[in-house]
Design an enzyme around this catalytic site. Sequence first.
Site, PDB file in Angstrom:
ATOM      1  CG  ASP A   1      30.562  32.567  -8.787  1.00  0.00           C
ATOM      2  OD1 ASP A   1      31.049  31.339  -8.311  1.00  0.00           O
ATOM      3  OD2 ASP A   1      29.524  33.635  -8.207  1.00  0.00           O
TER       4      ASP A   1
ATOM      5  CG  HIS B   1      33.522  28.294 -14.915  1.00  0.00           C
ATOM      6  ND1 HIS B   1      33.891  29.284 -15.877  1.00  0.00           N
ATOM      7  CD2 HIS B   1      33.664  29.493 -14.095  1.00  0.00           C
ATOM      8  CE1 HIS B   1      33.529  30.269 -15.824  1.00  0.00           C
ATOM      9  NE2 HIS B   1      33.118  30.525 -14.894  1.00  0.00           N
TER      10      HIS B   1
ATOM     11  CG  ASP C   1      39.382  19.508 -18.332  1.00  0.00           C
ATOM     12  OD1 ASP C   1      38.868  20.143 -17.680  1.00  0.00           O
ATOM     13  OD2 ASP C   1      40.127  19.022 -18.577  1.00  0.00           O
TER      14      ASP C   1
ATOM     15  CD  GLU D   1      30.842  28.166 -11.978  1.00  0.00           C
ATOM     16  OE1 GLU D   1      29.897  27.617 -12.463  1.00  0.00           O
ATOM     17  OE2 GLU D   1      31.382  28.989 -10.718  1.00  0.00           O
TER      18      GLU D   1
HETATM   19  O1  9MR Z   1      31.782  32.361 -13.700  1.00  0.00           O
HETATM   20  C1  9MR Z   1      30.388  32.402 -13.476  1.00  0.00           C
HETATM   21  C2  9MR Z   1      29.925  31.560 -12.746  1.00  0.00           C
HETATM   22  O2  9MR Z   1      30.107  31.499 -11.841  1.00  0.00           O
HETATM   23  C3  9MR Z   1      27.824  31.353 -13.009  1.00  0.00           C
HETATM   24  O3  9MR Z   1      27.948  29.566 -12.770  1.00  0.00           O
HETATM   25  C4  9MR Z   1      27.680  31.285 -14.395  1.00  0.00           C
HETATM   26  C5  9MR Z   1      26.601  31.103 -14.659  1.00  0.00           C
HETATM   27  O4  9MR Z   1      25.675  32.423 -13.637  1.00  0.00           O
HETATM   28  O5  9MR Z   1      28.452  32.416 -15.046  1.00  0.00           O
HETATM   29  C6  9MR Z   1      29.998  32.452 -14.659  1.00  0.00           C
HETATM   30  O6  9MR Z   1      30.376  34.134 -15.291  1.00  0.00           O
HETATM   31  C7  9MR Z   1      30.126  34.205 -16.837  1.00  0.00           C
HETATM   32  C8  9MR Z   1      29.452  35.773 -16.665  1.00  0.00           C
HETATM   33  O7  9MR Z   1      27.480  35.120 -16.657  1.00  0.00           O
HETATM   34  C9  9MR Z   1      28.025  35.773 -18.573  1.00  0.00           C
HETATM   35  N1  9MR Z   1      29.777  36.573 -18.594  1.00  0.00           N
HETATM   36  C10 9MR Z   1      30.891  34.940 -19.150  1.00  0.00           C
HETATM   37  C11 9MR Z   1      30.754  34.748 -17.837  1.00  0.00           C
HETATM   38  C12 9MR Z   1      32.185  33.424 -16.965  1.00  0.00           C
HETATM   39  O8  9MR Z   1      33.146  34.035 -17.218  1.00  0.00           O
HETATM   40  O1  9MR Z   2      25.252  25.300  -8.659  1.00  0.00           O
HETATM   41  C1  9MR Z   2      23.717  25.492  -9.483  1.00  0.00           C
HETATM   42  C2  9MR Z   2      22.994  25.302 -10.197  1.00  0.00           C
HETATM   43  O2  9MR Z   2      21.866  23.796  -9.946  1.00  0.00           O
HETATM   44  C3  9MR Z   2      22.437  26.600 -11.083  1.00  0.00           C
HETATM   45  O3  9MR Z   2      21.311  25.458 -12.595  1.00  0.00           O
HETATM   46  C4  9MR Z   2      22.715  27.333 -11.657  1.00  0.00           C
HETATM   47  C5  9MR Z   2      22.326  27.900 -12.736  1.00  0.00           C
HETATM   48  O4  9MR Z   2      21.360  28.635 -12.223  1.00  0.00           O
HETATM   49  O5  9MR Z   2      23.462  28.043 -10.807  1.00  0.00           O
HETATM   50  C6  9MR Z   2      24.819  27.004 -10.477  1.00  0.00           C
HETATM   51  O6  9MR Z   2      25.349  27.980  -9.416  1.00  0.00           O
HETATM   52  C7  9MR Z   2      25.837  28.463  -9.556  1.00  0.00           C
HETATM   53  C8  9MR Z   2      26.006  30.177  -8.994  1.00  0.00           C
HETATM   54  O7  9MR Z   2      24.305  30.547  -9.715  1.00  0.00           O
HETATM   55  C9  9MR Z   2      27.027  31.065  -8.773  1.00  0.00           C
HETATM   56  N1  9MR Z   2      28.101  30.057  -8.561  1.00  0.00           N
HETATM   57  C10 9MR Z   2      28.422  29.128  -9.542  1.00  0.00           C
HETATM   58  C11 9MR Z   2      27.155  28.015  -9.176  1.00  0.00           C
HETATM   59  C12 9MR Z   2      27.833  27.235  -9.825  1.00  0.00           C
HETATM   60  O8  9MR Z   2      27.737  27.013 -11.044  1.00  0.00           O
END
Ligand code: 9MR
Ligand code: 9MR
Length: 558
Positions: free
Chosen positions: A162, A480, A526, A535
Site C-alpha cells: 500500500d 501484493h 503467489d 505482501e
Molecule cells: O493493500 C492493503 C494492504 O496493504 C494491507 O495490508 C491490507 C490489510 O490492511 O489491506 C489491503 O487493502 C485491501 C483493503 O483492506 C480492502 N480492500 C481490498 C484491498 C486490497 O486490494
Molecule cells: O505487518 C503487519 C502484520 O503484522 C499485521 O498482522 C497486519 C494486520 O494488522 O498488518 C501488517 O501491516 C500492514 C500494514 O497495516 C499496512 N501496510 C502493509 C502492512 C503489511 O501487510
Amino acid sequence: MSNVFFDGKNTIPDDRPQIFVDQAGYLPGSRKTAVLTFPSDMFSIVDENGEKHFEGAVSHYGMDACSGDDVYTADFSAFNRSGSYRIKAGGMTSALFRIGKGVYNKLFRDTTKAFYYLRCGCALDEKYAGEYAHEACHTSEATIFGTEEKLDVSGGWHDAGDYGRYVTAGACACAQLLYAYKLFPKAFDELDLNIPESGSGIPDILSEIKYELEWLLKMQRADGSVYHKATTMRHAPFIMPEDDKEPLYVFPVSSMATADVCAVCALAAGIYRPFDKAFSDRLAKAAKLSYKWLEENPDFLGFWNPRGCDTGLYAETNDVDNRYWAAAEMFTLTGDKRYSADFVKMYNEGFERDDYVRVALGYSVIGGLGSLAYILCEREGRENSIASALKEQFSNEAYWLRDKSKNSGYGASMEDWDYYWGSNMVLMQHAMKFILAAMFTGNNEFYGYIEEQLHVLLGRNPLGISYVTGTGEYRCRSPHYRPSEADGIEESIPGLVIGGPNRNLDDPYAASLIPRNTPPMKCFVDHKDCYSLNEVTIYWNSPTVFVLAFLSGYGSNE
Ligand code: 9MR
Ligand code: 9MR
Ligand code: ZN
C-alpha cells in the site's frame, strides 16, 4: 516466460521438482543441504552441461511437523567448488543454485536497493530506476486529521504494497538498517546502489536511510510528539502511486511513534556525525525534544483508526519497550546518566510479565533494539551486570531457536505458531538473533544457523519457492505491491521480501484458496490478492539486509 507458479487457478503446480535448494546458493565453506520429499538412495550434483561433480547418500530425516512432509536430506557440505549446479535424484532435477563466495552479493544489493524503489514524494528517474521509473507521488500537503491545518509530510518510503507511510514501521526499518551499518560497515563500503546520492562521499545505505529519516523528522510536532502515520483515508486501488490523488491525512500522535522516533534519531545522530555534522545535530535535537515529551507524558498513548479510515493500524498495547529503546539510545548518544537511570528502571520493572520483550526486534515489540543499544554502549556508567545479563538473554534465545531449527526438517527455527502474517520477518529476525548471540558470546555454533534460515527463505522450503522477488528460478512473481500490477511490467522490482506462509489466512482470497487444515509452511500462494501472504514491507526487507550484510563479511573471510 509465463508465470511458472501459476496454472491459472493460482496454485503452485504439483509437478515442480521435489528437491528443494537455496536458489541463491551456498557459501563454499558452509554446511550445504537440500531437502527431498521422496526416498532415494543417492543424489548427484550436475553442472549446467549435465556433467556430474559430486555424489552422496540421501538420509532420512523423518516427519517435519510444520510442513507435514516426510523429508530426506541431501548433504553436500563436502562439495566446495564454485559454479552453477542442480541436484538430481529419483528422476527429478532441482532448481539451479550456485556455490561461491559471492552468491549473496546480488541479493544483498537488490534487497537494499528495494528501499529506493519505495521512495515517495520524488520522481524515480530512469537513470536509477530503469523501467520502473515513475513520476513523483503523494506530494500534496496533508490535512492534520480533525483540523483544517495543512502540513508538508512528503518523502519517506511507502510502507509496503500500500502507499501508506507509518512512523513505527519506518523507525523500525531504519533502525535495523542503521544497526547493519553500525555493526558491519565494511559490507556497505563497496555497495553502490545507483541512487541519486551515489558518489556523494556518504555510503549509499546511509543516503537511502536519510531519505526516510527526513520524513520522520517532518512527522514530529513542535512539542516533540510524533504523528502516527500519513495516509489517505482508504487504501488506493491497484494504480501507480502518482495516480493516487486522494487527499492525504496526518493521523494523531502516539507515544509509540514518539518514542521510536526519539530512539532512531538518537541512534542515527551518532552514525551520521562523521559524515554530515549538520544532519547529525538536527537528529540529536529532535531526539531530545521527543524524549522531553515522553518524560512529560508518561502515560501510554495508543493509536486506533478514526471512523472512515481503513489504512494500516500498527496499534500496540503498551509503550514500555519503545521507551526502553529510546532511553538506551539517548544514553548512548549523550552519556547523560539520567537516561541510563530510566533505562535501568524499565529494565528492572518494565517487563515483569514478559521477558521476551527484551530481545524482540520489532516492529511491534521492539525492546531488543534497546537491549542491543545498551550492550553496545561504551559510556561511563553503563551497568555491566545488566549488559551481561542481556547478552545472556540473547544467547539463551539463540539456544532455544537452535533447538527449533534442529527439530525442523527444513532447518527453520520456527514452530507452528511462528507462521503468522509476515512469517518471513520472524525467520529473518531469528537469523539476526543468531548473529547477535554469536557476536556477544563468541559461540561459533550459532553461525551455521544464520544461513540455515536464509536457505529456507530462498527456496529450501516445502513449496520450493524463493520468497524474494528477482532471485531464483521458482520465485514469487505476483506480490501484493500496487506498482507491480499497475506498471504493466511482467516482473516485479527485484529484492522485495515477501511476507510468507501464514496459517491464519487473514485475507479473504487466501482463506478461499487454502484449506483450513493445511500445514503452516504450506499456507501460501503467489497471488497478488493474498495480502496476508504475499505482501511486501520495509521491515521485512530490513532484517534480511542485516543478515546479508553480515554474511557478505563472513563469506569474504573464507
Ligand atoms: O493493500 C492493503 C494492504 O496493504 C494491507 O495490508 C491490507 C490489510 O490492511 O489491506 C489491503 O487493502 C485491501 C483493503 O483492506 C480492502 N480492500 C481490498 C484491498 C486490497 O486490494
Ligand atoms: O505487518 C503487519 C502484520 O503484522 C499485521 O498482522 C497486519 C494486520 O494488522 O498488518 C501488517 O501491516 C500492514 C500494514 O497495516 C499496512 N501496510 C502493509 C502492512 C503489511 O501487510
Ligand atoms: Zn507516494
